[in-house]
Design a protein around this motif. Structure first.
Motif, PDB file in Angstrom:
ATOM      1  N   ASP A 423       3.791  36.700  20.848  1.00 44.97           N
ATOM      2  CA  ASP A 423       5.189  36.379  21.111  1.00 44.97           C
ATOM      3  C   ASP A 423       5.802  35.930  19.788  1.00 44.97           C
ATOM      4  OD1 ASP A 423       7.626  35.603  22.035  1.00 44.97           O
ATOM      5  OD2 ASP A 423       6.881  34.321  23.651  1.00 44.97           O
ATOM      6  N   TYR A 424       6.030  36.899  18.883  1.00 47.39           N
ATOM      7  CA  TYR A 424       6.391  36.573  17.509  1.00 47.39           C
ATOM      8  C   TYR A 424       7.752  35.891  17.358  1.00 47.39           C
ATOM      9  CZ  TYR A 424       2.389  39.580  16.516  1.00 47.39           C
ATOM     10  OH  TYR A 424       1.127  40.124  16.477  1.00 47.39           O
ATOM     11  N   PRO A 425       8.793  36.285  18.097  1.00 46.58           N
ATOM     12  CA  PRO A 425      10.080  35.590  17.917  1.00 46.58           C
ATOM     13  C   PRO A 425       9.992  34.100  18.230  1.00 46.58           C
ATOM     14  CG  PRO A 425      10.407  37.693  19.029  1.00 46.58           C
ATOM     15  CD  PRO A 425       8.923  37.469  18.974  1.00 46.58           C
ATOM     16  N   ARG A 426       9.366  33.731  19.355  1.00 43.93           N
ATOM     17  CA  ARG A 426       9.239  32.315  19.695  1.00 43.93           C
ATOM     18  C   ARG A 426       8.275  31.611  18.764  1.00 43.93           C
ATOM     19  NH1 ARG A 426       7.500  31.873  25.629  1.00 43.93           N
ATOM     20  NH2 ARG A 426       7.710  29.647  25.181  1.00 43.93           N
ATOM     21  N   ALA A 427       7.228  32.319  18.328  1.00 50.97           N
ATOM     22  CA  ALA A 427       6.293  31.726  17.370  1.00 50.97           C
ATOM     23  C   ALA A 427       7.016  31.400  16.065  1.00 50.97           C
ATOM     24  CB  ALA A 427       5.129  32.675  17.113  1.00 50.97           C
ATOM     25  N   LEU A 428       7.916  32.291  15.642  1.00 57.02           N
ATOM     26  CA  LEU A 428       8.665  32.056  14.405  1.00 57.02           C
ATOM     27  C   LEU A 428       9.542  30.811  14.532  1.00 57.02           C
ATOM     28  CD1 LEU A 428       9.532  32.920  11.586  1.00 57.02           C
ATOM     29  CD2 LEU A 428      11.207  34.461  12.637  1.00 57.02           C
ATOM     30  N   GLU A 429      10.154  30.610  15.695  1.00 54.54           N
ATOM     31  CA  GLU A 429      10.987  29.420  15.894  1.00 54.54           C
ATOM     32  C   GLU A 429      10.163  28.148  15.732  1.00 54.54           C
ATOM     33  OE1 GLU A 429      12.971  29.571  19.619  1.00 54.54           O
ATOM     34  OE2 GLU A 429      14.061  31.434  19.187  1.00 54.54           O
ATOM     35  N   GLU A 430       8.978  28.123  16.364  1.00 54.38           N
ATOM     36  CA  GLU A 430       8.133  26.932  16.277  1.00 54.38           C
ATOM     37  C   GLU A 430       7.570  26.765  14.863  1.00 54.38           C
ATOM     38  OE1 GLU A 430       7.902  24.653  18.402  1.00 54.38           O
ATOM     39  OE2 GLU A 430       8.793  25.605  20.159  1.00 54.38           O
ATOM     40  N   ALA A 431       7.186  27.869  14.229  1.00 53.65           N
ATOM     41  CA  ALA A 431       6.651  27.790  12.869  1.00 53.65           C
ATOM     42  C   ALA A 431       7.711  27.272  11.899  1.00 53.65           C
ATOM     43  CB  ALA A 431       6.146  29.159  12.424  1.00 53.65           C
ATOM     44  N   LYS A 432       8.958  27.659  12.123  1.00 52.72           N
ATOM     45  CA  LYS A 432      10.035  27.164  11.277  1.00 52.72           C
ATOM     46  C   LYS A 432      10.195  25.663  11.445  1.00 52.72           C
ATOM     47  CE  LYS A 432      14.926  27.835  10.169  1.00 52.72           C
ATOM     48  NZ  LYS A 432      16.173  28.542  10.527  1.00 52.72           N
ATOM     49  N   ARG A 433      10.099  25.174  12.692  1.00 51.82           N
ATOM     50  CA  ARG A 433      10.168  23.735  12.945  1.00 51.82           C
ATOM     51  C   ARG A 433       9.043  23.010  12.221  1.00 51.82           C
ATOM     52  NH1 ARG A 433      10.322  22.172  19.013  1.00 51.82           N
ATOM     53  NH2 ARG A 433      10.649  20.135  18.058  1.00 51.82           N
ATOM     54  N   ALA A 434       7.842  23.579  12.269  1.00 46.43           N
ATOM     55  CA  ALA A 434       6.704  22.963  11.591  1.00 46.43           C
ATOM     56  C   ALA A 434       6.914  22.947  10.078  1.00 46.43           C
ATOM     57  CB  ALA A 434       5.427  23.710  11.944  1.00 46.43           C
ATOM     58  N   ALA A 449       5.508  31.881   6.664  1.00 47.27           N
ATOM     59  CA  ALA A 449       5.720  33.045   5.791  1.00 47.27           C
ATOM     60  C   ALA A 449       5.207  34.322   6.435  1.00 47.27           C
ATOM     61  CB  ALA A 449       5.020  32.807   4.453  1.00 47.27           C
ATOM     62  N   HIS A 450       4.043  34.248   7.084  1.00 43.99           N
ATOM     63  CA  HIS A 450       3.467  35.440   7.718  1.00 43.99           C
ATOM     64  C   HIS A 450       4.365  35.943   8.845  1.00 43.99           C
ATOM     65  CE1 HIS A 450       0.558  38.320   9.024  1.00 43.99           C
ATOM     66  NE2 HIS A 450       0.338  37.712  10.176  1.00 43.99           N
ATOM     67  N   LEU A 451       4.887  35.030   9.654  1.00 38.19           N
ATOM     68  CA  LEU A 451       5.764  35.438  10.751  1.00 38.19           C
ATOM     69  C   LEU A 451       7.078  36.009  10.221  1.00 38.19           C
ATOM     70  CD1 LEU A 451       5.014  32.493  13.177  1.00 38.19           C
ATOM     71  CD2 LEU A 451       4.622  34.909  13.654  1.00 38.19           C
ATOM     72  N   LEU A 452       7.559  35.472   9.111  1.00 39.73           N
ATOM     73  CA  LEU A 452       8.743  36.059   8.484  1.00 39.73           C
ATOM     74  C   LEU A 452       8.474  37.506   8.073  1.00 39.73           C
ATOM     75  CD1 LEU A 452      10.102  33.190   6.173  1.00 39.73           C
ATOM     76  CD2 LEU A 452      11.218  34.141   8.196  1.00 39.73           C
ATOM     77  N   SER A 453       7.294  37.740   7.503  1.00 37.19           N
ATOM     78  CA  SER A 453       6.959  39.104   7.078  1.00 37.19           C
ATOM     79  C   SER A 453       6.824  40.049   8.265  1.00 37.19           C
ATOM     80  CB  SER A 453       5.669  39.097   6.255  1.00 37.19           C
ATOM     81  OG  SER A 453       4.539  38.807   7.061  1.00 37.19           O
ATOM     82  N   LEU A 454       6.322  39.541   9.381  1.00 35.19           N
ATOM     83  CA  LEU A 454       6.200  40.380  10.578  1.00 35.19           C
ATOM     84  C   LEU A 454       7.561  40.749  11.149  1.00 35.19           C
ATOM     85  CD1 LEU A 454       3.204  38.697  12.487  1.00 35.19           C
ATOM     86  CD2 LEU A 454       3.170  40.772  11.092  1.00 35.19           C
ATOM     87  N   GLN A 455       8.548  39.874  10.927  1.00 36.13           N
ATOM     88  CA  GLN A 455       9.901  40.149  11.418  1.00 36.13           C
ATOM     89  C   GLN A 455      10.713  40.966  10.420  1.00 36.13           C
ATOM     90  OE1 GLN A 455      11.124  39.132  14.517  1.00 36.13           O
ATOM     91  NE2 GLN A 455       8.975  38.667  14.876  1.00 36.13           N
ATOM     92  N   ASP A 458      12.952  38.817   4.398  1.00 40.54           N
ATOM     93  CA  ASP A 458      12.869  38.953   2.946  1.00 40.54           C
ATOM     94  C   ASP A 458      11.419  38.850   2.492  1.00 40.54           C
ATOM     95  OD1 ASP A 458      13.091  38.876   0.232  1.00 40.54           O
ATOM     96  OD2 ASP A 458      14.595  37.288   0.167  1.00 40.54           O
ATOM     97  N   SER A 459      10.813  39.983   2.098  1.00 43.82           N
ATOM     98  CA  SER A 459       9.400  39.991   1.717  1.00 43.82           C
ATOM     99  C   SER A 459       9.158  39.179   0.453  1.00 43.82           C
ATOM    100  CB  SER A 459       8.917  41.431   1.515  1.00 43.82           C
ATOM    101  OG  SER A 459       9.004  42.170   2.712  1.00 43.82           O
ATOM    102  N   THR A 460      10.132  39.183  -0.459  1.00 42.60           N
ATOM    103  CA  THR A 460       9.968  38.423  -1.702  1.00 42.60           C
ATOM    104  C   THR A 460       9.875  36.931  -1.402  1.00 42.60           C
ATOM    105  OG1 THR A 460      11.227  40.104  -2.907  1.00 42.60           O
ATOM    106  CG2 THR A 460      10.978  37.949  -3.959  1.00 42.60           C
ATOM    107  N   TYR A 461      10.737  36.457  -0.498  1.00 43.79           N
ATOM    108  CA  TYR A 461      10.705  35.038  -0.131  1.00 43.79           C
ATOM    109  C   TYR A 461       9.399  34.703   0.593  1.00 43.79           C
ATOM    110  CZ  TYR A 461      11.944  30.682   2.237  1.00 43.79           C
ATOM    111  OH  TYR A 461      11.942  29.391   2.707  1.00 43.79           O
ATOM    112  N   ALA A 462       8.984  35.581   1.520  1.00 47.84           N
ATOM    113  CA  ALA A 462       7.738  35.352   2.247  1.00 47.84           C
ATOM    114  C   ALA A 462       6.557  35.301   1.287  1.00 47.84           C
ATOM    115  CB  ALA A 462       7.532  36.432   3.304  1.00 47.84           C
ATOM    116  N   LEU A 463       6.555  36.198   0.305  1.00 47.25           N
ATOM    117  CA  LEU A 463       5.447  36.229  -0.650  1.00 47.25           C
ATOM    118  C   LEU A 463       5.443  34.977  -1.518  1.00 47.25           C
ATOM    119  CD1 LEU A 463       3.077  37.944  -1.608  1.00 47.25           C
ATOM    120  CD2 LEU A 463       4.612  39.036  -3.262  1.00 47.25           C
ATOM    121  N   SER A 464       6.621  34.490  -1.890  1.00 46.81           N
ATOM    122  CA  SER A 464       6.679  33.257  -2.685  1.00 46.81           C
ATOM    123  C   SER A 464       6.152  32.070  -1.892  1.00 46.81           C
ATOM    124  CB  SER A 464       8.117  33.000  -3.148  1.00 46.81           C
ATOM    125  OG  SER A 464       8.955  32.650  -2.056  1.00 46.81           O
ATOM    126  N   LEU A 465       6.422  32.046  -0.593  1.00 47.53           N
ATOM    127  CA  LEU A 465       5.891  30.976   0.254  1.00 47.53           C
ATOM    128  C   LEU A 465       4.370  31.063   0.344  1.00 47.53           C
ATOM    129  CD1 LEU A 465       8.432  30.851   3.246  1.00 47.53           C
ATOM    130  CD2 LEU A 465       8.216  29.223   1.359  1.00 47.53           C
TER     131      LEU A 465
END
Length: 563
Positions: A423-434, A449-455, A458-465
């Motif tokens: 459930d990647y969209p809801r997982a991303l919401e919780e991961a962002k809170r964390a 960062a991984h969930l951002l890449s799955l969605q 911005d791959s550059t931002y995800a990779l920097s994280l």
């Protein structure tokens, strides 16, 4: 020319199965008629009184009273069938004929007609999923069948509809979401009024003794896995379980138990209202409807403005502790905590949000999620003791920070569970809170960062994280794996291979990393895979030369983050 009736609720059985609509109608104590219309124009009607079915008209199937009478042993089968055949010629209902001849009394007829009605409702639960429905605040069946109404016992009917007739796909969808969640019965759940079968009651008693996840229950031998899943889903939908983010009271908590003195049907306005013939009304219905939407409650402009300001204030300055979230004192007992949470939930549950404030739904969802989390912690003796201990360990000036870190840990754990369920969209919401709550933890940064890449963000931002997460903890296998996967996706093969090799050094039995390295070697032997991959593995820095992570990294609050 009369105007066509206006539906109070509309939908299609594929998105709102009839067993779930029965709960919807019971919660709102609907009076009126539900009309179900198939794609070929065939219509069935179900009248409701005080939220429960009270009369039915079926065109898709026949459930004769004679069969019910015989099954219940009230009339001999041969006599029931012969009198059924006489009814049409005499212009009487079957019940009227049986009473005229003294073959059944009022109480026996009432029991039989209610059983017939329950079977009719359960038959309607099996209509095709593309069947449209509309609920109307009028009685279309006043001139059909016996006079009056024969309201069924709503809770046993709802239970059998959920357990036996909820579509398999819907059961699987809900069961997947609660597979690993500990299921705990609510103390106030009126289970006895649902008339459970013995094996279903055994499962409930097991949950009352000790909360258990669904994945354990399906293997414990109390029933077949399919039966266990259906009972668990029925308990969830009827709100008999605790801590599933639904603050409403269990379905049927206020439904009065039936006694011998209440056996015969009471008079009711909806049963005797004078309306045109049902066939005329039913033929005027539209052929298709959108998803069911109950009529929204009206809220005045002043209340909306006050609520909007309150949402913005709580979003800008959230309460520091769980006690502040619910507005209860530190010594509040569990009953006080629970009562206050239920009071708040009536206003803050996202489903209660007025249409005019739907733009604030995300903020309200987060506020209510924190209320639910506070309720779960403060009503659980063990979790509350641990929470209080951690609050007391920190100075008052650091209390807010401690609370923020603890909530970030909870959000990360929820994100992991949702991630495993895909459930990647809801997982991303919780991961962002964390991540926002505590970005000093490599696990929080890496998962976000991984969930951002799955969605496909911005791959550059995800990779920097991910670079940041590995820098924070260069032994973090998950961060290395996520970075390797993203580099592979971006065509940066050498960087990906370097991380795969590092993972295998840290964890020799990491199957996925080993597979990626084998594939890389196979491609390299069969031909060049690009200039990036031609770099020698000798360019990879040695793990032995890396500086180990600092002990206690993360400051004063690092101790709160250990699992």
């Amino acid at each position: 020319m009369s105007q066509p009736p206006v539906a109070l609720a509309r939908g299609v059985l594929e998105t709102t199965p009839l067993p779930e609509f029965l709960i919807h109608a019971f919660d709102r104590q609907y009076d009126g008629t539900l009309v179900l219309q198939s794609k070929n124009g065939e219509k069935n009607a179900l009248m409701f009184v005080r939220g429960a079915p009270a009369k039915a008209r079926l065109t898709s199937t026949n459930i004769f009273l004679s069969q019910v009478l015989a099954d219940l042993g009230l009339v001999r089968r041969e006599l029931a069938e012969s009198t059924q055949a006489e009814c049409a010629a005499l212009g009487l209902t079957h019940g009227q004929l049986l009473k005229q001849r003294g073959l059944i009394d009022d109480a026996g007829l009432y029991i039989a007609v209610r059983e017939q009605l329950q079977r009719q409702v359960l038959a309607l639960c099996d209509l095709p999923p593309d069947t449209d429905f509309g609920f109307f605040g009028e009685n279309f069946l006043a001139g059909y069948g016996p006079e009056g109404q024969w309201r069924v016992k709503p809770l046993p009917l709802i239970w059998r509809a959920l357990v036996d007739h909820l579509p398999a796909a819907r059961v699987a969808q809900i069961a997947a979401k609660i597979q690993t969640f500990p299921l705990k019965m609510r103390v106030e759940a009126p289970v006895a009024r649902y008339h459970l079968k013995p094996n279903e009651l055994s499962l409930v008693n097991l949950l009352r003794a000790r909360p258990q996840p669904l994945e354990f229950l399906t293997e414990c031998g109390v029933g077949t896995p399919e039966m266990v899943r259906r009972v668990a889903v029925a308990l969830l939908l009827s709100r008999q379980l605790e801590g599933i983010n639904d603050a409403r009271e269990p379905v049927g908590l206020r439904e009065p138990p039936e006694s011998p003195s209440s056996l015969m049907p009471p008079p009711t306005d909806v049963a005797t209202r004078n309306v045109p013939a049902p066939r005329d009304k039913m033929s005027s219905l539209p052929t298709s409807w959108p998803t069911v939407t109950p009529a929204p409650e009206r809220v005045d402009a002043k209340q909306l403005d006050e609520f909007r300001r309150e949402i913005e204030a709580l979003t800008e300055n959230p309460p520091a502790t769980y006690y502040d979230v619910l507005g209860v004192p530190l010594n509040a007992d569990p009953n006080t905590v629970r009562a206050e949470f239920f009071r708040l939930a009536k206003r803050w549950h996202p489903d209660k949000l007025p249409d005019e404030l739907q733009s604030y739904r995300s903020a309200v969802t987060q506020i209510f999620a924190r209320m639910s989390e506070a309720h779960q912690v403060l009503t659980d003796a063990s979790r509350r003791a641990d929470y209080d201990r951690r609050l007391n360990e920190a100075p008052d000036s650091e209390q807010r920070k401690v609370t923020q870190i603890l909530e970030a840990v909870s959000a990360f754990q929820r994100a992991e569970v949702l991630f495993k369920k895909k459930d990647y969209p809801r997982a991303l919401e919780e991961a962002k809170r964390a991540f926002e709550g505590d970005s000093t933890q490599a696990d929080h940064v890496a998962l976000y960062a991984h969930l951002l890449s799955l969605q496909n963000s911005d791959s550059t931002y995800a990779l920097s994280l991910l670079d940041r997460a590995v820098e924070m903890d260069n032994n973090n296998v998950k961060a290395l794996w996520y970075r390797a996967q993203l580099n592979k996706k971006l065509g940066r093969q050498a960087q990906a291979v370097r991380d795969y090799r590092t993972i295998v050094e840290l964890r020799p039995h990491h199957v996925e990393a080993q597979r990626e390295l084998r594939l890389y070697e196979m491609r390299r032997r069969t031909g060049p895979s690009g200039p990036d991959s031609a770099r020698s593995s000798s360019q990879r820095p040695s793990r032995l030369s890396n500086t180990p992570p600092e002990s206690g990294k993360g400051g004063l609050f690092g101790r709160f983050l250990k699992k």
